[in-house]
Each structure stands twice: as structure tokens, then as C-alpha cells.
Enzyme design. Structure first.
Site, short mmCIF file in Angstrom:
data_model
loop_
_atom_site.label_atom_id
_atom_site.label_comp_id
_atom_site.label_asym_id
_atom_site.label_seq_id
_atom_site.Cartn_x
_atom_site.Cartn_y
_atom_site.Cartn_z
N CYS A 57 -5.80 2.71 5.57
CA CYS A 57 -6.74 1.20 6.07
C CYS A 57 -5.97 0.53 7.39
CB CYS A 57 -6.48 0.74 4.72
SG CYS A 57 -4.86 -0.61 4.88
N CYS A 63 -2.31 -0.55 7.27
CA CYS A 63 -2.17 0.73 6.74
C CYS A 63 -1.27 1.41 8.43
CB CYS A 63 -1.99 1.57 5.68
SG CYS A 63 -1.66 0.64 4.48
N GLU A 95 1.36 4.07 1.64
CA GLU A 95 1.79 4.24 3.27
C GLU A 95 2.85 3.40 3.56
OE1 GLU A 95 -1.51 4.02 2.32
OE2 GLU A 95 -2.90 4.66 3.41
N HIS A 102 0.97 -1.59 -0.33
CA HIS A 102 -0.09 -0.35 0.51
C HIS A 102 0.74 0.77 0.24
CE1 HIS A 102 -3.61 -1.98 1.78
NE2 HIS A 102 -3.14 -3.00 0.77
#
Ligand SMILES: [Zn+2]
Length: 157
Positions: A87, A90, A59, A57
């Protein structure tokens, strides 16, 4: 701490990074990690599909780069900018990295309205996915934890 001018600047940069990613066929998720002095030390976009890595992801990618830049897994004092609210995965990574502040351009509800629903990642499920094996009785299964030096235990995860 970053001033309002720096915050506005990195919000623009985060948005620009997300736009660029979408223009090249990717997802609209981007993240930038900025140190206390206002220097960008890592950025990332969602690379789940290109790397075949469900943890890639934006991040987390940004955290990986920032950690390498600083030469430490602690990002204490940094601010992470994200195009969409991080999310569940993360958020945990952000806490583990000890990021001090997170600024999101859109929250999870706004992102959901735009077609990206990851609300399920925030739900802690007490299901059968994680099973502690009670059938086998290894007497030494706690040994790696017991044998770890105390100074490493204090560092935590
Ligand atoms: Zn995520």
C-alpha cells in the site's frame, strides 16, 4: 541478484505464509525480505488487529525484522516479496529502507477484486489534515533541524 529459482521459491514461501495467516484467522498479507545471497532475513504478516497498530502491515513488519537482523536501517540490495502489492504506507517504508527490488504476487487491482481495497492509500490528498501552524511564531522552531550535525543530515531519513 536472485535467480529465477530463488524468486520462485520465495514466491511460494510468501504465499504459504499468507495461507497460514488466513488459516489462523488473520489477513492474507505476508512479506519476506531476502538478502543478496538468497537468505531470508525477515518476514511479516499483517498484525494491525492483533497489535492495535495501524502501521503493522506485513511489509513493515518484515522490514523491521530484516533491519534488526542486519543491524542497520538500510536494506539496500535486498528483495522484498509481498503477497499483495504494498500500500501507499508500505511503499514509502520500502523506499525509506532502500529495498532494491519488490516482487508482488498480486497487484493492487487484483487484490481489490478479491475484496481488499486500499487504493485510497496511493492518493495524495492536499486536505486540511496537515496544517503548518502559522498562528504561533516560535523563532526557534527550526533549531532542531539546524542544530543536527551535517553527517546526520546526509544520512537522511
Ligand atoms: Zn501496507
Amino acid at each position: 541478484m536472485l535467480n529465477s529459482h530463488q524468486i520462485a521459491h520465495f514466491c511460494e514461501e510468501t504465499l504459504s505464509l499468507a495461507k497460514k495467516e488466513v488459516d489462523s484467522g488473520g489477513l492474507p498479507f505476508s512479506a519476506i525480505v531476502v538478502d543478496e545471497k538468497g537468505r531470508p532475513i525477515g518476514q511479516g504478516v499483517n498484525e494491525v488487529n492483533t497489535l492495535h497498530d495501524c502501521t503493522a502491515h506485513a511489509e513493515i513488519q518484515a522490514i523491521r525484522v530484516a533491519s534488526k537482523t542486519l543491524g542497520t536501517s538500510s536494506l539496500k540490495g535486498t528483495t522484498l516479496f509481498a503477497s499483495g502489492e504494498p500500500c501507499g504506507l508500505c511503499q514509502t517504508a520500502i523506499r525509506l529502507a532502500k529495498v532494491s527490488k519488490v516482487i508482488v504476487l498480486l497487484d493492487r487491482h487484483e487484490v481489490k477484486e478479491l475484496g481488499f481495497d486500499y487504493m485510497w492509500t496511493y492518493v495524495e490528498k492536499a486536505d486540511s489534515l496537515f496544517v503548518r501552524d502559522t498562528h504561533l511564531s516560535f523563532k526557534n522552531k527550526a533549531e532542531p533541524f539546524e542544530q543536527s550535525p551535517k553527517d546526520l543530515k546526509s544520512i537522511g531519513l
